[in-house]
Design a protein around this motif. Structure first.
Motif, PDB file in Angstrom:
ATOM      1  N   LEU A  88       0.759  -1.086   0.090  1.00  0.00           N
ATOM      2  CA  LEU A  88       0.071   0.114  -0.112  1.00  0.00           C
ATOM      3  C   LEU A  88       0.915   1.333  -0.029  1.00  0.00           C
ATOM      4  O   LEU A  88       0.754   2.212  -0.728  1.00  0.00           O
ATOM      5  CB  LEU A  88      -0.960  -0.020   1.451  1.00  0.00           C
ATOM      6  N   LEU A  89       2.031   1.166   0.664  1.00  0.00           N
ATOM      7  CA  LEU A  89       2.685   2.502   0.801  1.00  0.00           C
ATOM      8  C   LEU A  89       3.369   2.590  -0.458  1.00  0.00           C
ATOM      9  O   LEU A  89       3.824   3.696  -0.795  1.00  0.00           O
ATOM     10  CB  LEU A  89       3.645   2.347   2.013  1.00  0.00           C
ATOM     11  N   THR A  90       3.655   1.510  -1.278  1.00  0.00           N
ATOM     12  CA  THR A  90       4.528   1.751  -2.243  1.00  0.00           C
ATOM     13  C   THR A  90       3.589   2.186  -3.329  1.00  0.00           C
ATOM     14  O   THR A  90       4.020   3.266  -3.987  1.00  0.00           O
ATOM     15  CB  THR A  90       5.077   0.531  -2.996  1.00  0.00           C
ATOM     16  N   VAL A  91       2.149   2.031  -3.324  1.00  0.00           N
ATOM     17  CA  VAL A  91       1.336   2.472  -4.355  1.00  0.00           C
ATOM     18  C   VAL A  91       1.239   3.881  -4.036  1.00  0.00           C
ATOM     19  O   VAL A  91       1.093   4.980  -4.871  1.00  0.00           O
ATOM     20  CB  VAL A  91       0.032   1.934  -4.402  1.00  0.00           C
ATOM     21  N   ILE A  92       0.991   4.412  -2.674  1.00  0.00           N
ATOM     22  CA  ILE A  92       0.726   5.726  -2.232  1.00  0.00           C
ATOM     23  C   ILE A  92       1.872   6.467  -2.513  1.00  0.00           C
ATOM     24  O   ILE A  92       1.679   7.672  -2.942  1.00  0.00           O
ATOM     25  CB  ILE A  92       0.589   5.703  -0.772  1.00  0.00           C
ATOM     26  N   LEU A  93       3.140   5.980  -2.419  1.00  0.00           N
ATOM     27  CA  LEU A  93       4.301   7.053  -2.580  1.00  0.00           C
ATOM     28  C   LEU A  93       4.783   7.224  -4.161  1.00  0.00           C
ATOM     29  O   LEU A  93       4.924   8.057  -4.695  1.00  0.00           O
ATOM     30  CB  LEU A  93       5.594   6.413  -1.857  1.00  0.00           C
ATOM     31  N   GLY A  94       4.338   6.044  -5.048  1.00  0.00           N
ATOM     32  CA  GLY A  94       4.647   6.115  -6.388  1.00  0.00           C
ATOM     33  C   GLY A  94       3.598   7.212  -7.031  1.00  0.00           C
ATOM     34  O   GLY A  94       4.002   7.688  -7.874  1.00  0.00           O
ATOM     35  N   TYR A  95       2.429   7.031  -6.811  1.00  0.00           N
ATOM     36  CA  TYR A  95       1.396   7.937  -7.267  1.00  0.00           C
ATOM     37  C   TYR A  95       1.469   9.336  -6.937  1.00  0.00           C
ATOM     38  O   TYR A  95       1.258  10.484  -7.634  1.00  0.00           O
ATOM     39  CB  TYR A  95      -0.051   7.450  -7.295  1.00  0.00           C
ATOM     40  N   CYS A  96       1.968   9.481  -5.668  1.00  0.00           N
ATOM     41  CA  CYS A  96       2.437  10.812  -5.312  1.00  0.00           C
ATOM     42  C   CYS A  96       3.715  11.423  -6.161  1.00  0.00           C
ATOM     43  O   CYS A  96       3.537  12.454  -6.573  1.00  0.00           O
ATOM     44  CB  CYS A  96       2.806  10.990  -3.930  1.00  0.00           C
ATOM     45  N   GLU A  97       4.458  10.270  -6.429  1.00  0.00           N
ATOM     46  CA  GLU A  97       5.658  11.075  -7.380  1.00  0.00           C
ATOM     47  C   GLU A  97       4.962  11.210  -8.633  1.00  0.00           C
ATOM     48  O   GLU A  97       5.606  12.296  -9.286  1.00  0.00           O
ATOM     49  CB  GLU A  97       6.674   9.679  -7.383  1.00  0.00           C
ATOM     50  N   LEU A  98       4.222  10.337  -9.289  1.00  0.00           N
ATOM     51  CA  LEU A  98       3.749  10.560 -10.715  1.00  0.00           C
ATOM     52  C   LEU A  98       2.884  11.910 -10.603  1.00  0.00           C
ATOM     53  O   LEU A  98       2.897  12.807 -11.759  1.00  0.00           O
ATOM     54  CB  LEU A  98       2.682   9.594 -11.093  1.00  0.00           C
ATOM     55  N   LEU A  99       2.101  12.381  -9.668  1.00  0.00           N
ATOM     56  CA  LEU A  99       1.344  13.557  -9.389  1.00  0.00           C
ATOM     57  C   LEU A  99       2.280  14.803  -9.640  1.00  0.00           C
ATOM     58  O   LEU A  99       2.073  15.696 -10.133  1.00  0.00           O
ATOM     59  CB  LEU A  99       0.401  13.618  -8.294  1.00  0.00           C
ATOM     60  N   LEU A 100       3.325  14.557  -8.682  1.00  0.00           N
ATOM     61  CA  LEU A 100       4.177  15.749  -8.416  1.00  0.00           C
ATOM     62  C   LEU A 100       5.073  15.885  -9.598  1.00  0.00           C
ATOM     63  O   LEU A 100       5.217  17.171 -10.141  1.00  0.00           O
ATOM     64  CB  LEU A 100       5.213  15.586  -7.237  1.00  0.00           C
ATOM     65  N   ASP A 101       5.315  15.240 -10.608  1.00  0.00           N
ATOM     66  CA  ASP A 101       6.093  15.189 -11.872  1.00  0.00           C
ATOM     67  C   ASP A 101       5.366  15.929 -12.722  1.00  0.00           C
ATOM     68  O   ASP A 101       6.008  16.563 -13.614  1.00  0.00           O
ATOM     69  CB  ASP A 101       6.533  13.886 -12.321  1.00  0.00           C
ATOM     70  N   ASN A 102       4.100  15.888 -12.552  1.00  0.00           N
ATOM     71  CA  ASN A 102       2.978  16.478 -13.741  1.00  0.00           C
ATOM     72  C   ASN A 102       2.423  17.657 -13.077  1.00  0.00           C
ATOM     73  O   ASN A 102       1.588  18.348 -13.957  1.00  0.00           O
ATOM     74  CB  ASN A 102       1.910  15.571 -14.097  1.00  0.00           C
ATOM     75  N   LEU A 103       2.618  18.258 -11.865  1.00  0.00           N
ATOM     76  CA  LEU A 103       2.281  19.394 -11.431  1.00  0.00           C
ATOM     77  C   LEU A 103       3.122  20.551 -11.361  1.00  0.00           C
ATOM     78  O   LEU A 103       4.459  20.373 -11.118  1.00  0.00           O
ATOM     79  CB  LEU A 103       1.569  19.455  -9.947  1.00  0.00           C
ATOM     80  N   ASP A 104       2.720  21.729 -11.892  1.00  0.00           N
ATOM     81  CA  ASP A 104       3.743  23.078 -11.552  1.00  0.00           C
ATOM     82  C   ASP A 104       3.827  23.121 -10.090  1.00  0.00           C
ATOM     83  O   ASP A 104       2.824  23.276  -9.039  1.00  0.00           O
ATOM     84  CB  ASP A 104       2.973  24.181 -12.213  1.00  0.00           C
ATOM     85  N   PRO A 105       5.280  23.440  -9.496  1.00  0.00           N
ATOM     86  CA  PRO A 105       5.279  23.782  -8.167  1.00  0.00           C
ATOM     87  C   PRO A 105       4.488  24.623  -7.637  1.00  0.00           C
ATOM     88  O   PRO A 105       4.503  24.763  -6.296  1.00  0.00           O
ATOM     89  CB  PRO A 105       6.812  23.953  -8.171  1.00  0.00           C
ATOM     90  N   ALA A 106       4.056  25.691  -8.351  1.00  0.00           N
ATOM     91  CA  ALA A 106       3.235  26.815  -7.941  1.00  0.00           C
ATOM     92  C   ALA A 106       1.655  26.244  -7.650  1.00  0.00           C
ATOM     93  O   ALA A 106       1.088  26.912  -7.251  1.00  0.00           O
ATOM     94  CB  ALA A 106       3.239  27.997  -9.142  1.00  0.00           C
ATOM     95  N   ASP A 107       1.494  25.214  -8.395  1.00  0.00           N
ATOM     96  CA  ASP A 107       0.153  24.744  -7.936  1.00  0.00           C
ATOM     97  C   ASP A 107      -0.068  24.530  -6.727  1.00  0.00           C
ATOM     98  O   ASP A 107       0.727  23.968  -5.905  1.00  0.00           O
ATOM     99  CB  ASP A 107       0.031  23.357  -8.831  1.00  0.00           C
ATOM    100  N   ALA A 108      -1.234  24.839  -6.254  1.00  0.00           N
ATOM    101  CA  ALA A 108      -1.785  24.605  -4.914  1.00  0.00           C
ATOM    102  C   ALA A 108      -1.826  23.471  -4.386  1.00  0.00           C
ATOM    103  O   ALA A 108      -1.714  22.993  -3.177  1.00  0.00           O
ATOM    104  CB  ALA A 108      -3.064  25.649  -4.759  1.00  0.00           C
ATOM    105  N   ARG A 109      -2.110  22.419  -5.331  1.00  0.00           N
ATOM    106  CA  ARG A 109      -2.322  21.086  -4.836  1.00  0.00           C
ATOM    107  C   ARG A 109      -0.787  20.366  -4.767  1.00  0.00           C
ATOM    108  O   ARG A 109      -0.804  19.397  -4.033  1.00  0.00           O
ATOM    109  CB  ARG A 109      -3.033  20.272  -6.033  1.00  0.00           C
TER     110      ARG A 109
END
Length: 441
Positions: A88-109
């Motif tokens: 479960l932790l691998t899934v949580i951390l992995g998808y966080c990584e994918l989301l962060l790679d696709n988000l602008d650092p200035a994005d509120a999320r």
């Protein structure tokens, strides 16, 4: 002055008593006594006769046995939940990584997802602590020079403990080597350093020393947990508040802590105890209130000649686009995440939910270069799958992944020679580096 605390029970004219005696030098002895009162013809007590036996060693052995039972129970619980929890932790951390790679650092999320990722990282660290102190974590021992390791992490230690604590190193030249997992020994030193900082709220001195020591059968009587032999000694000393005997008696109990709520898990020193035990060493603590604390670790010296391994011949790694990886994982979410992480790195990826499906994929795809498989799965396990595939593909590269130990690839938590292993939870960077390492072999 001798302080005696105990309870007595009487039956008829007989009595028995177990009591704790504290001598002026602070040493504690436990005594067990039994006897009877002699009466004269009129029934008046005239004298008592009895015997007293020193049972200190027995009491210490009983306490150690009870501690071992506690740690074994927690260890079984940790190992039982670690596999699913780490998936479960691998899934949580992995998808966080994918989301962060696709988000602008200035994005509120971005900040919200980072908070989730940080919490997942803390949870992963807690699981590792549980497995480490219970000696259920898979380790990869290497020949280690404690002098080099301590010097390497000094900057990190100074950053952790703050400017008001002075760090002093005292290392012995020509220090012997130890056969331990570097990550676990670093964790041990950092845990002791952080505990020392907490014991010095107004600043002080943290001293880390190394030395070669040798115990014979006579000298070991003063170090009850240390067997005769040659050791490398690592001592971490602080000038802090010290500990009472009552605190010292419970020091390595899992979840015991003197820190406030939310400031400690109570697993730090239990983890240290587990790491030292895993290395075949022993741990001694000396502390007095107001005079500081010294933790001394004794690790067996390793025979360098017996563990030297010839370095692998360097091979130019193939380009990712030319490599096909077969991922075998029964957890669907983790299987899909692993596929996405590898495809982002340029690999061609095939997936299977179990060993039978993996065999079918192998029969349909003759160009599989590497097998990435979970260790524990329904039906055939990862090692059983490897045997089946290696019969067809002797040159197939294999990388195991798991969140806890399994006897098929480890012995007493130590990886079998030649086994490549990926700990869960893992990140995209860790996954990619491990696959490149296996392809380079």
């Amino acid at each position: 002055m001798v302080e005696t605390i105990g309870k007595a029970t009487a039956s008829g004219a007989g009595f028995s008593m177990v009591h704790r005696t504290v001598w002026p030098d602070g040493k504690v002895r436990w005594l067990s006594g039994a006897g009877r009162v002699l009466l004269d013809e009129g029934g008046t007590p005239v004298r008592g006769v009895g015997i007293s036996q020193d049972i200190t060693e027995r009491r210490m052995l009983e306490a150690k046995y009870q501690q071992a039972q506690k740690m074994e129970a927690i260890g079984r619980l940790a190992a039982g939940v670690a596999h699913d929890f780490n998936n479960l932790l691998t899934v949580i951390l992995g998808y966080c990584e994918l989301l962060l790679d696709n988000l602008d650092p200035a994005d509120a999320r971005h900040e919200d997802i980072t908070a989730i990722q940080n919490a997942g990282g803390l949870a992963a660290g807690l699981t590792r602590q549980l497995l480490a102190f219970s000696r259920k974590e898979i380790i990869e021992p290497t020949l280690l020079d404690l002098n080099v390791m301590v010097v390497d992490i000094r900057v990190l230690i100074e950053r952790l403990i703050g400017e008001d604590v002075k760090v002093v190193l005292g290392v012995e030249r020509q220090l012997g080597r130890v056969l331990c997992d570097r990550g676990q020994i670093e964790q041990l030193v950092l845990t002791l350093a952080v505990n020392a900082r907490d014991a010095m709220p107004n600043g002080g001195t943290l001293t880390i020393e190394t030395a070669n020591v040798e115990f014979d059968s006579d000298r070991t009587t003063t170090h009850e947990a240390v067997k005769a032999g040659r050791y490398v000694m690592l001592t971490v000393t602080d000038t802090g508040t010290g500990m009472t005997p009552e605190v010292q008696a419970r020091l390595f109990e899992p979840f015991f802590t003197t820190k406030g709520i939310g400031k400690g898990t109570g697993l730090g020193l239990a983890t240290v105890h587990g790491i030292v035990s895993r290395c075949g060493g022993s741990l001694n603590v000396e502390s007095k209130v107001g005079q500081g604390t010294a933790f001394t670790v004794y690790l067996p010296r390793a025979d360098a000649a017996a563990v030297v391994v010839a370095p692998p011949v360097p091979v130019a790694p193939p380009h990712a686009a030319s490599v096909t990886v077969l991922v075998v994982e029964d957890a669907e979410e983790l299987r899909e995440l692993t596929r996405r992480l590898l495809e982002r790195q340029g690999y061609k990826v095939l997936v299977a939910a179990n060993a039978d499906a993996a065999i079918e994929q192998s029969e349909r795809n003759p160009d599989i270069d590497l097998l990435l498989t979970d260790v524990v799965m329904p039906g055939d396990s990862g090692p059983e799958l490897v045997k089946r595939l290696m019969a067809q593909r002797p040159a197939l590269k294999v990388l195991y992944m798991s969140g806890y130990t399994d006897d098929a690839i480890v012995h007493h938590g130590i990886l079998a020679p030649g086994i490549a292993f990926l700990h869960k939870p893992f990140t995209s960077e860790t996954l990619g580096r491990k696959i490149r390492d296996v392809l380079d072999r």
